[in-house]
Design an enzyme around this catalytic site. Structure first.
Site, PDB file in Angstrom:
ATOM      1  N   CYS A  18     -16.206  -8.805  -1.574  1.00  0.00           N
ATOM      2  CA  CYS A  18     -17.319  -9.252  -2.264  1.00  0.00           C
ATOM      3  C   CYS A  18     -17.805  -7.911  -2.666  1.00  0.00           C
ATOM      4  O   CYS A  18     -17.812  -6.839  -2.090  1.00  0.00           O
ATOM      5  CB  CYS A  18     -18.475  -9.990  -1.613  1.00  0.00           C
ATOM      6  SG  CYS A  18     -17.387 -11.278  -0.803  1.00  0.00           S
TER       7      CYS A  18
ATOM      8  N   ARG B 251     -14.504  -7.073  -7.837  1.00  0.00           N
ATOM      9  CA  ARG B 251     -14.255  -7.287  -6.441  1.00  0.00           C
ATOM     10  C   ARG B 251     -14.144  -8.773  -5.962  1.00  0.00           C
ATOM     11  O   ARG B 251     -13.638  -8.946  -4.984  1.00  0.00           O
ATOM     12  CB  ARG B 251     -15.448  -6.769  -5.767  1.00  0.00           C
ATOM     13  CG  ARG B 251     -15.267  -5.185  -5.548  1.00  0.00           C
ATOM     14  CD  ARG B 251     -16.475  -4.578  -4.676  1.00  0.00           C
ATOM     15  NE  ARG B 251     -15.895  -4.879  -3.182  1.00  0.00           N
ATOM     16  CZ  ARG B 251     -15.912  -3.953  -2.295  1.00  0.00           C
ATOM     17  NH1 ARG B 251     -15.851  -2.622  -2.542  1.00  0.00           N
ATOM     18  NH2 ARG B 251     -15.546  -4.596  -1.154  1.00  0.00           N
TER      19      ARG B 251
ATOM     20  N   TRP C 199     -16.201 -13.326  -3.559  1.00  0.00           N
ATOM     21  CA  TRP C 199     -14.814 -13.879  -3.141  1.00  0.00           C
ATOM     22  C   TRP C 199     -14.792 -14.697  -1.897  1.00  0.00           C
ATOM     23  O   TRP C 199     -14.837 -14.312  -1.077  1.00  0.00           O
ATOM     24  CB  TRP C 199     -13.772 -12.470  -3.139  1.00  0.00           C
ATOM     25  CG  TRP C 199     -12.446 -12.797  -3.371  1.00  0.00           C
ATOM     26  CD1 TRP C 199     -11.579 -13.115  -4.489  1.00  0.00           C
ATOM     27  CD2 TRP C 199     -11.547 -13.144  -2.185  1.00  0.00           C
ATOM     28  NE1 TRP C 199     -10.292 -13.421  -4.101  1.00  0.00           N
ATOM     29  CE2 TRP C 199      -9.990 -13.297  -2.524  1.00  0.00           C
ATOM     30  CE3 TRP C 199     -11.600 -13.027  -0.893  1.00  0.00           C
ATOM     31  CZ2 TRP C 199      -9.208 -13.751  -1.847  1.00  0.00           C
ATOM     32  CZ3 TRP C 199     -10.577 -13.342  -0.042  1.00  0.00           C
ATOM     33  CH2 TRP C 199      -9.260 -13.649  -0.518  1.00  0.00           C
TER      34      TRP C 199
ATOM     35  N   ASN D 269     -20.428  -8.681   2.948  1.00  0.00           N
ATOM     36  CA  ASN D 269     -18.966  -8.825   2.768  1.00  0.00           C
ATOM     37  C   ASN D 269     -18.249  -8.840   4.254  1.00  0.00           C
ATOM     38  O   ASN D 269     -18.533  -8.049   5.136  1.00  0.00           O
ATOM     39  CB  ASN D 269     -18.734  -7.514   2.098  1.00  0.00           C
ATOM     40  CG  ASN D 269     -17.162  -7.494   1.634  1.00  0.00           C
ATOM     41  OD1 ASN D 269     -16.495  -8.297   1.687  1.00  0.00           O
ATOM     42  ND2 ASN D 269     -16.997  -6.239   1.063  1.00  0.00           N
ATOM     43  N   GLY D 270     -17.444  -9.567   4.331  1.00  0.00           N
ATOM     44  CA  GLY D 270     -16.615  -9.853   5.809  1.00  0.00           C
ATOM     45  C   GLY D 270     -16.671 -11.193   6.058  1.00  0.00           C
ATOM     46  O   GLY D 270     -16.865 -12.151   5.200  1.00  0.00           O
TER      47      GLY D 270
ATOM     48  N   GLU E   8       7.249  -3.529  -8.302  1.00  0.00           N
ATOM     49  CA  GLU E   8       6.038  -3.343  -9.163  1.00  0.00           C
ATOM     50  C   GLU E   8       6.151  -4.167 -10.364  1.00  0.00           C
ATOM     51  O   GLU E   8       5.192  -4.651 -10.701  1.00  0.00           O
ATOM     52  CB  GLU E   8       6.048  -1.685  -9.234  1.00  0.00           C
ATOM     53  CG  GLU E   8       4.621  -1.303 -10.083  1.00  0.00           C
ATOM     54  CD  GLU E   8       3.154  -1.808  -9.431  1.00  0.00           C
ATOM     55  OE1 GLU E   8       3.371  -2.076  -7.974  1.00  0.00           O
ATOM     56  OE2 GLU E   8       2.293  -1.952 -10.032  1.00  0.00           O
TER      57      GLU E   8
ATOM     58  N   LYS F 115       3.371  -6.859 -10.954  1.00  0.00           N
ATOM     59  CA  LYS F 115       2.349  -7.046 -12.139  1.00  0.00           C
ATOM     60  C   LYS F 115       2.233  -8.058 -13.016  1.00  0.00           C
ATOM     61  O   LYS F 115       1.277  -8.664 -13.385  1.00  0.00           O
ATOM     62  CB  LYS F 115       2.707  -5.752 -13.267  1.00  0.00           C
ATOM     63  CG  LYS F 115       2.204  -4.247 -12.972  1.00  0.00           C
ATOM     64  CD  LYS F 115       0.730  -4.070 -12.744  1.00  0.00           C
ATOM     65  CE  LYS F 115       0.171  -4.331 -11.601  1.00  0.00           C
ATOM     66  NZ  LYS F 115       0.133  -3.469 -10.363  1.00  0.00           N
TER      67      LYS F 115
ATOM     68  N   GLU G  77       0.810 -11.103 -11.073  1.00  0.00           N
ATOM     69  CA  GLU G  77      -0.614 -10.927 -10.992  1.00  0.00           C
ATOM     70  C   GLU G  77      -1.678 -11.377 -12.275  1.00  0.00           C
ATOM     71  O   GLU G  77      -2.436 -11.915 -12.247  1.00  0.00           O
ATOM     72  CB  GLU G  77      -1.157  -9.501 -10.751  1.00  0.00           C
ATOM     73  CG  GLU G  77      -0.951  -8.882  -9.417  1.00  0.00           C
ATOM     74  CD  GLU G  77      -1.553  -7.428  -9.257  1.00  0.00           C
ATOM     75  OE1 GLU G  77      -0.814  -6.484  -9.835  1.00  0.00           O
ATOM     76  OE2 GLU G  77      -2.512  -7.298  -8.579  1.00  0.00           O
TER      77      GLU G  77
ATOM     78  N   HIS H 199      24.083 -11.887  -3.767  1.00  0.00           N
ATOM     79  CA  HIS H 199      23.744 -12.449  -2.405  1.00  0.00           C
ATOM     80  C   HIS H 199      22.890 -13.443  -2.435  1.00  0.00           C
ATOM     81  O   HIS H 199      22.200 -13.931  -1.452  1.00  0.00           O
ATOM     82  CB  HIS H 199      23.390 -11.495  -1.340  1.00  0.00           C
ATOM     83  CG  HIS H 199      24.432 -10.399  -1.356  1.00  0.00           C
ATOM     84  ND1 HIS H 199      25.445 -10.324  -0.436  1.00  0.00           N
ATOM     85  CD2 HIS H 199      24.488  -9.154  -1.855  1.00  0.00           C
ATOM     86  CE1 HIS H 199      26.335  -9.284  -0.563  1.00  0.00           C
ATOM     87  NE2 HIS H 199      25.765  -8.477  -1.472  1.00  0.00           N
TER      88      HIS H 199
ATOM     89  N   LYS I 116      -9.863  -6.637  -6.464  1.00  0.00           N
ATOM     90  CA  LYS I 116      -9.769  -5.419  -6.366  1.00  0.00           C
ATOM     91  C   LYS I 116      -9.344  -4.522  -5.068  1.00  0.00           C
ATOM     92  O   LYS I 116      -8.478  -3.919  -4.973  1.00  0.00           O
ATOM     93  CB  LYS I 116     -10.651  -4.452  -7.335  1.00  0.00           C
ATOM     94  CG  LYS I 116     -10.205  -2.914  -7.502  1.00  0.00           C
ATOM     95  CD  LYS I 116      -8.870  -2.871  -8.503  1.00  0.00           C
ATOM     96  CE  LYS I 116      -8.509  -1.459  -8.832  1.00  0.00           C
ATOM     97  NZ  LYS I 116      -7.130  -1.404  -9.240  1.00  0.00           N
TER      98      LYS I 116
HETATM   99  C1  AGP Z   1      -2.013  -4.107  -7.364  1.00  0.00           C
HETATM  100  O1  AGP Z   1      -2.166  -4.265  -8.901  1.00  0.00           O
HETATM  101  C2  AGP Z   1      -2.859  -4.886  -6.550  1.00  0.00           C
HETATM  102  N1  AGP Z   1      -4.224  -5.090  -7.322  1.00  0.00           N
HETATM  103  C3  AGP Z   1      -2.741  -4.703  -5.052  1.00  0.00           C
HETATM  104  O2  AGP Z   1      -1.587  -4.914  -4.724  1.00  0.00           O
HETATM  105  C4  AGP Z   1      -3.110  -3.483  -4.651  1.00  0.00           C
HETATM  106  O3  AGP Z   1      -2.522  -2.367  -5.018  1.00  0.00           O
HETATM  107  C5  AGP Z   1      -3.497  -3.599  -2.941  1.00  0.00           C
HETATM  108  O4  AGP Z   1      -4.587  -4.675  -2.916  1.00  0.00           O
HETATM  109  C6  AGP Z   1      -3.702  -2.410  -2.289  1.00  0.00           C
HETATM  110  O5  AGP Z   1      -5.062  -1.775  -2.711  1.00  0.00           O
HETATM  111  P1  AGP Z   1      -5.380  -0.134  -2.317  1.00  0.00           P
HETATM  112  O6  AGP Z   1      -4.403   0.755  -3.163  1.00  0.00           O
HETATM  113  O7  AGP Z   1      -6.663  -0.108  -2.658  1.00  0.00           O
HETATM  114  O8  AGP Z   1      -4.948  -0.102  -0.827  1.00  0.00           O
END
Ligand code: AGP
Length: 614
Positions: free
Chosen positions: A2, A27, A74, A100-101, A487, A491, A494, A510, A609
């Site tokens: 959060c 966040r 969140w 947060n937590g 990656e 992307k 996401e 496979h 994030k």
């Molecule tokens: C990537 O697009 C994501 N938002 C996510 O996988 C991110 O890379 C991951 O949460 C790691 O975050 P960090 O690099 O802040 O540790």
């Protein structure tokens, strides 16, 4: 996960809190709320959904007051409703808390509080906190002591911010464990608190970060730090951070994600600027923190990270092996903890974390620290917790990355890992001056070449328009490009919610080949980097099953381009650094497919994030 913001000073708090929340919305965006203290009363305004719901609810009529706290949520415990939105109050409405937590023992605490007559109204774990503080204050504690004593009762990792009408103008904030950062901002006759540095940067660049177990008590004109045991921490001083707040704005771009994709040439350049030395060839990493002796002694490297950062770490493994000549492995930070990896003082642990606050990575780092492994971290956030655990840091210099989907920090992290491997290779005598000159010369070409690849944007948009309705994608590559296939798939998932899988191309036969038919686009990275011939065979196998091939190929490779339904041509480049180029069209493809599908590109559903829960 959060976002937290707080203000105490001479200005109206509510507009500042809402502006801070706007910068924190990445966040978490299930709900938002603020609490403002005025004339002995606390006004709380909350809204389910995005921050705009809260703004609309206020209709410009901000609650008055010069001290307040705000939160974007969140959801972990309890649905994203207005009742569950923070801030949460005690029974009398005198104490207000944002958090947060996760309070791991909240069920037993709820039962205990209810048995003592407390009135809990939400489904959240957080709500026990204001009631526990209330009980302590009723027993005579001041707010700071009451928060400190509350921390003793709750299990888990937390960032907590509270204020009380019994101590007007004061905000208290605590960090316990790795549930996310707490930053104290120093203004002129005013003070701020936030979970994130970027949220404060328009107001102040003078900040102090709370470490695990530290609590701050701020008023407009004072700050006091204490440990969880209640001892005063007298030597904590603010530092001046270099971020430019203007770079956090979207500028001319429609979305932060596109802006951040376009910034990559500059971010790569900023990351090696002053560190890659050309004459005589050398690498100067200003905060490496580990003596050359330590780097010579280690017998292997273990790299860790999550998501995009783990994909960068996978390339780091290749760099340590190929450039520095050290055996290297890579692990997802979370799995690293479970497999109880055999590491010790002879293992160099290298973590990659954009935020430096990802809980799984922090816990893996703490584990490595307990086992006395020397540690380095690649991070984009100066002062983040990861940078304080590690012995040394290579900061990527991207400025704040606002879009939830990481883009510029991927390529900057890859560049930083490459530099680090060059440094370690040089220290260990594996890389002579001539080879080092070639290596850093190759990196120096990256900004220009990435700029060239960004010129494919219009072509990528056409391809995105043609493929946006497909519901499944495969991404295939080999060798150094395999992490980029992962990656590319991440992307796309996401930001567009399309099901996508990344595979080493050799694995296709496979199992995944069973999925291929005329509805399946396959993005194949088939560059002139030593994998071309085998990738060509894989492309033929996809074509034989009528799959749709999007080829990322080397410019001039007419034979390969002709085999693809859509070809994206990249300039020739050094094989180990080619991923810096191949990542870019896949980022653009995801971006354009997502916008075509009407997705919320910068704030995709269910994501945040910074992931501070396990
Ligand atoms: C990537 O697009 C994501 N938002 C996510 O996988 C991110 O890379 C991951 O949460 C790691 O975050 P960090 O690099 O802040 O540790």
């Amino acid at each position: 996960m959060c976002g937290i913001i707080g203000y105490t000073g001479e200005r109206d708090a509510a507009p500042l809190l809402l502006a801070g929340l706007q910068r924190l919305e990445y966040r978490g965006y299930d709900s938002a709320g603020i609490a403002v203290l005025d004339d002995g009363e606390i006004a709380v305004v909350k809204g389910a959904g995005k921050l705009s719901a809260l703004r609309d609810g206020l209709e410009g009529a901000y609650p008055p007051g010069r001290c307040g706290i705000g939160h974007t949520r969140w959801a972990t415990h309890g649905k994203p409703t207005t009742d569950n939105a923070h801030p949460h109050l005690d029974c009398s409405g005198a104490i207000v808390v944002i958090h947060n937590g996760i309070v791991e023992n909240y069920l037993e605490l709820r039962a205990e509080l209810k048995a003592h007559g407390h009135d809990l109204r939400s489904e959240t774990d957080t709500e026990v906190i204001p009631h526990l503080i209330e009980a302590r204050m009723d027993a005579g504690d001041d707010l700071l002591t009451a928060l400190r004593q509350t921390l003793v009762r709750i299990r888990g990792a937390h960032a907590i911010v509270a204020m009380s009408k019994r101590e007007a103008g004061r905000i208290v904030a605590a960090r316990a464990g790795n549930a996310g950062g707490v930053v104290i901002g120093y203004g002129d006759g005013e003070m701020f608190v936030s979970s994130d540095l970027p949220a404060l940067l328009t107001e102040t660049q003078r900040v102090a970060f709370l470490s695990d177990g530290e609590i701050a008590s701020i008023t407009a004109s004072s700050v006091q730090y204490v440990s969880s045991a209640g001892d005063r921490i007298a030597d904590k001083q603010p530092q001046v951070v270099p971020f430019d707040p203007v770079s956090a704005a979207k500028g001319a771009h429609k979305h932060f994600m596109l802006k951040e994709i376009m910034e990559q040439p500059e971010c790569i350049m900023d990351t090696f600027r002053g560190r890659a030395i050309f004459d005589p060839p050398g690498v100067a990493l200003e905060s490496i923190g580990l003596a050359d002796d330590v780097l010579r002694r280690v017998s292997r490297v273990v790299l860790i990270g999550m998501g995009t950062s783990m994909h960068a770490a996978m390339l780091g493994r290749t760099y340590f092996e190929r450039i520095a000549g050290i055996p290297a492995e890579v692990d997802n930070s979370s799995e690293f903890r479970y497999r109880r990896a055999l590491i010790g003082p002879d293992t160099l642990v290298v973590s990659v974390a954009q935020s430096g606050e990802t809980v799984d990575t922090l816990e893996a780092m703490a584990d490595a620290q307990r086992r006395r492994a020397p540690q380095l971290t690649i991070c984009n956030t100066p002062g983040a917790q990861s940078t304080r655990i590690a012995d040394g840091v290579v900061l990527t210099r991207c400025g704040p990355e606002v879009a939830v989907a990481s883009t510029k920090t991927l390529t900057a992290s890859i560049s930083a890992l490459y530099l680090l491997a060059c440094h370690v290779g040089r220290v260990r005598g594996v890389l002579d001056a001539a080879r080092l000159a070639e290596r850093i010369g190759a990196l120096a070409r990256a900004p220009g070449l990435v700029g060239e690849v960004l010129g494919l944007d219009a072509r990528v948009r056409e391809i995105a328009n043609a493929l946006a309705t497909h519901e499944n994608f495969l991404f295939l590559a080999r060798g150094a490009q395999y992490p980029m296939a992962l990656e590319g798939a991440l992307k796309l998932k996401e930001v567009s919610y399309i099901h996508a899988e990344g595979y080493p191309a050799g694995e296709m036969k496979h199992g995944p080949i069973a999925l291929i038919d005329r509805t399946m686009p396959v993005v194949a990275i088939a560059l002139d980097d030593g994998t071309r011939e085998k990738m060509l065979s894989n492309i033929e196998q996809v074509r034989a099953r009528e799959g749709i091939v999007v080829g990322i190929v080397t410019a001039g490779d007419a034979e390969l381009a002709a085999k693809c339904d859509f070809a994206l041509e990249l300039p020739p480049y050094e094989p180990l650094l080619y991923p810096l180029l191949s990542a870019v069209p896949m980022q653009l493809l995801s971006y354009h497919i997502a916008t075509k599908r009407g997705c919320d590109v910068d704030q995709p559903r269910n994501l945040a994030k910074t992931v501070t829960v396990e």
